[in-house]
Enzyme design. Structure first.
Site, short mmCIF file in Angstrom:
data_model
loop_
_atom_site.label_atom_id
_atom_site.label_comp_id
_atom_site.label_asym_id
_atom_site.label_seq_id
_atom_site.Cartn_x
_atom_site.Cartn_y
_atom_site.Cartn_z
N GLY A 10 35.00 33.96 29.91
CA GLY A 10 35.84 33.73 28.74
C GLY A 10 35.51 32.41 28.08
N GLY A 12 37.04 31.09 25.34
CA GLY A 12 38.11 30.65 24.44
C GLY A 12 38.33 29.16 24.65
N PHE A 13 39.52 28.69 24.31
CA PHE A 13 39.81 27.25 24.44
C PHE A 13 39.64 26.78 25.88
CE2 PHE A 13 42.08 28.20 20.49
CZ PHE A 13 41.65 27.15 19.71
N VAL A 78 32.51 41.42 31.15
CA VAL A 78 32.70 41.54 32.60
C VAL A 78 33.53 42.79 32.88
CG1 VAL A 78 33.70 40.48 34.66
CG2 VAL A 78 32.46 39.08 32.99
N GLU A 169 54.11 31.86 10.28
CA GLU A 169 52.94 31.42 9.50
C GLU A 169 52.38 32.58 8.67
OE1 GLU A 169 50.22 29.49 12.23
OE2 GLU A 169 51.27 27.58 11.98
N ASP A 304 45.80 31.17 28.85
CA ASP A 304 46.90 32.13 28.69
C ASP A 304 47.10 33.02 29.91
OD1 ASP A 304 47.40 31.18 26.20
OD2 ASP A 304 46.77 32.97 25.11
N ALA A 317 46.98 26.39 22.75
CA ALA A 317 45.61 25.89 22.92
C ALA A 317 45.55 24.60 23.74
CB ALA A 317 44.97 25.71 21.54
C1 LIG Z 1 47.17 34.30 15.77
C2 LIG Z 1 47.28 33.20 16.79
C3 LIG Z 1 47.68 31.93 16.37
C4 LIG Z 1 47.79 30.90 17.30
N1 LIG Z 1 48.16 29.65 16.85
C5 LIG Z 1 48.21 28.63 17.73
C6 LIG Z 1 48.51 27.31 17.27
O1 LIG Z 1 48.75 27.09 16.08
N2 LIG Z 1 48.52 26.31 18.19
C7 LIG Z 1 48.26 26.54 19.51
O2 LIG Z 1 48.26 25.59 20.30
N3 LIG Z 1 47.99 27.78 19.97
C8 LIG Z 1 47.95 28.82 19.12
N4 LIG Z 1 47.66 30.08 19.57
C9 LIG Z 1 47.52 30.30 21.02
C10 LIG Z 1 46.16 29.87 21.52
O3 LIG Z 1 45.16 30.33 20.66
C11 LIG Z 1 45.97 30.42 22.93
O4 LIG Z 1 46.96 29.85 23.76
C12 LIG Z 1 44.59 30.06 23.45
O5 LIG Z 1 43.61 30.71 22.67
C13 LIG Z 1 44.42 30.48 24.91
O6 LIG Z 1 43.12 30.16 25.29
P1 LIG Z 1 42.36 31.01 26.39
O7 LIG Z 1 41.04 30.33 26.58
O8 LIG Z 1 43.23 31.21 27.57
O9 LIG Z 1 42.16 32.45 25.75
P2 LIG Z 1 41.36 32.90 24.46
O10 LIG Z 1 41.21 31.78 23.51
O11 LIG Z 1 42.03 34.13 23.99
O12 LIG Z 1 39.90 33.28 25.01
C14 LIG Z 1 39.69 34.33 25.91
C15 LIG Z 1 38.21 34.68 25.86
O13 LIG Z 1 37.90 35.56 26.93
C16 LIG Z 1 36.99 36.54 26.47
N5 LIG Z 1 37.12 37.71 27.35
C17 LIG Z 1 38.27 38.37 27.67
N6 LIG Z 1 38.00 39.36 28.54
C18 LIG Z 1 36.66 39.32 28.78
C19 LIG Z 1 35.77 40.11 29.59
N7 LIG Z 1 36.21 41.12 30.33
N8 LIG Z 1 34.46 39.79 29.58
C20 LIG Z 1 33.99 38.77 28.83
N9 LIG Z 1 34.79 38.00 28.05
C21 LIG Z 1 36.10 38.27 28.03
C22 LIG Z 1 37.43 36.81 25.04
O14 LIG Z 1 36.38 37.36 24.27
C23 LIG Z 1 37.82 35.40 24.57
O15 LIG Z 1 36.73 34.73 23.98
C24 LIG Z 1 47.52 31.13 18.67
C25 LIG Z 1 47.11 32.41 19.09
C26 LIG Z 1 46.99 33.43 18.15
C27 LIG Z 1 46.54 34.79 18.61
#
Ligand SMILES: Cc1cc2nc3c(=O)[nH]c(=O)nc-3n(C[C@H](O)[C@H](O)[C@H](O)COP(=O)(O)OP(=O)(O)OC[C@H]3O[C@@H](n4cnc5c(N)ncnc54)[C@H](O)[C@@H]3O)c2cc1C
Length: 439
Positions: A10, A12-13, A78, A169, A304, A317
């Site tokens: 993953g 993401g952030f 994955v 928003e 998350d 984030a």
């Molecule tokens: C519309 C929206 C607005 C938001 N606004 C805010 C905000 O203003 N401020 C704030 O702080 N937070 C905000 N958030 C929340 C914040 O974006 C999340 O808390 C944050 O992205 C979590 O990070 P993460 O790395 O856990 O997951 P994510 O950023 O969701 O990243 C998960 C990654 O895992 C990858 N992945 C998943 N399953 C697999 C797999 N099986 N194989 C390979 N890759 C995989 C995905 O492709 C993705 O790139 C918002 C969220 C959304 C949806």
């Protein structure tokens, strides 16, 4: 001795933060994501409402990691993790690991409400936001030609379910798009009939914020033409209607509409449970305060997807970023034979934009701001947090253009995948007719 191998699933952030913290160490890191780009999710609503191009809020993952020779990246989905033999199965290979960081994020939570999965538009990833933008513009195109009054009214009604930050928003941006820009594009449509409705199950918008900020947000949205209905719980969604009941009086009501946008719930990515990890009732993996899985001390869960036993963290984030750093530091400690440390979260605050010159901010849980100052702060913080200079440049340019011209130039209906069909697919599906995949 060979370098230890860490795999991060993953980008993401949380995953990017973990990978970056390995910079300059002698650990071999492999980062996997199903996409080759990182998405800045906090600006998804601006893509859905024609303010920004999808490209403005994403950055190639290889670019983000190019200064780190010990971190490799592969675009790979994955499929399964065998935590006992420490092997990851992707769509084309098997990858062994010494340590694993799971950062697979979250998906929309539909609470088993009939019709939500089938008929609602989620807003969790880039595909969702382009799909939603297509739907909004396409509804206006159809409404302009529609002779039947009730069908036209359905096309011109947009219901957002969920009065948290994303719902608020999106409601504000949608109202600005409709009453500020689209009103000039469709002279045949009577814009007094266009409705943007925000349904919130709880008694106030922005439940995490102090009451007076929620009241301000509600008042601002109403001024912008949004119908805000609190204590309104959705009970069913159909192709052309959303059903809800008043939480206090229990009377049922219906809004005929073609577009229902679901921002009401988020749960941990179901892959964790599928791969055999213990999850709570929100689909998040229960972990130790150090972010380790109790049964597998070489496996860390971040972002998350993580539910540390000692403290409940919001799905934000900054939490994901700080957890990514903690997991990496703990792995480095384990490699040196030291004990991992518990995660300590430093909350910097949260902010929500509502519209032009209108936002709310709660800083460090102490300072509350509304209006122009909060709006400026929101713009500044989001600009600063974008992943690359190129992103910042494009986003700033678009914001300045929209601010002075009151125009949103990205109001395009685009196919999500190359296709020779001329019309967008029906709601909730991609061009090739498949339902949109959520993270
Ligand atoms: C519309 C929206 C607005 C938001 N606004 C805010 C905000 O203003 N401020 C704030 O702080 N937070 C905000 N958030 C929340 C914040 O974006 C999340 O808390 C944050 O992205 C979590 O990070 P993460 O790395 O856990 O997951 P994510 O950023 O969701 O990243 C998960 C990654 O895992 C990858 N992945 C998943 N399953 C697999 C797999 N099986 N194989 C390979 N890759 C995989 C995905 O492709 C993705 O790139 C918002 C969220 C959304 C949806």
């Amino acid at each position: 001795m060979n370098n230890q191998r860490v795999v991060i699933i993953g980008a993401g952030f949380a995953g990017i933060s973990a990978a970056r913290t390995f910079a300059g160490t002698s650990v071999d890191v492999l980062l996997l994501d199903r996409h080759n780009y990182h998405t800045f999710l906090p600006l998804l609503h601006q893509v859905a409402t024609c303010e920004l191009e999808p490209e403005h809020i994403v950055c190639p993952i290889r670019k983000l990691l190019k200064a780190q020779p010990n971190v490799q990246f592969a675009t790979n989905e994955v499929k399964r993790v065998d935590f006992v033999s420490q092997v990851i199965e992707t769509n084309n290979c098997l990858i062994p690991y010494d340590y694993l960081i799971l950062a697979c994020g979250s998906t929309s939570q539909f609470f088993g409400i009939p019709g939500v999965y089938e008929h609602c538009f989620p807003l969790k990833n880039l595909e969702n936001s382009v799909n939603l933008r297509n739907q909004i513009i396409y509804c206006f195109e159809l409404a302009q030609e529609e002779a039947d009054f009730s069908r036209r009214q359905e096309l011109l009604t947009f219901t957002i379910v969920g009065g948290g930050a994303t719902g608020v928003e999106l409601a504000g941006e949608l109202a600005e798009l409709i009453y500020g820009t689209l009103v000039n594009d469709y002279p045949a449509i009577d814009f007094r009939r266009v409705r943007v409705v925000l349904l919130q199950a709880g008694d106030k918008l922005l439940p995490e914020m102090p009451l007076h900020l929620s009241v301000y947000a509600k008042r601002q949205l109403q001024k912008m033409g949004v119908e805000v209905k609190v204590a309104s719980r959705v009970t069913k969604v159909m192709e052309n209607a959303v059903y809800w009941e008043d939480s206090h009086f229990k009377n049922s009501q219906t809004i005929p509409c073609q577009t229902v946008i679901w921002t009401a719930g988020v749960c941990g990515n179901p892959v964790a449970k599928k791969w055999g990890l213990v999850t709570d009732n929100n689909g998040k993996v229960t972990v130790l305060p150090t972010l380790q899985v109790p049964e597998y001390p070489q496996v860390y869960i971040v972002g998350d997807l993580a539910a540390p036993q000692h403290e409940q963290f919001p799905m934000l984030a900054p939490v994901a970023i700080q957890q990514g750093t903690t997991a990496t530091n703990n792995i480095l400690r384990q490699i040196k034979g030291k004990n991992p440390q518990p995660m300590r979260y430093q909350h910097q605050g949260s902010m929500v934009i509502i519209g032009r010159h209108a936002a709310v901010a709660n800083l460090f849980g102490k300072v509350n701001l509304t209006g122009f100052v909060a709006w400026l702060l929101w713009l500044f913080v989001h600009l600063a947090c974008l992943p690359s200079t190129r992103n910042r440049f494009h986003v700033l340019l678009n914001w300045v253009w929209s601010y002075f011209s009151c125009d949103r130039s990205v109001r395009l209906i685009l196919p999500l995948h190359p296709t020779n069909q001329s019309k967008p697919a029906p709601q909730g599906t991609t061009e090739d007719g498949k339902r949109v995949e959520i993270n």
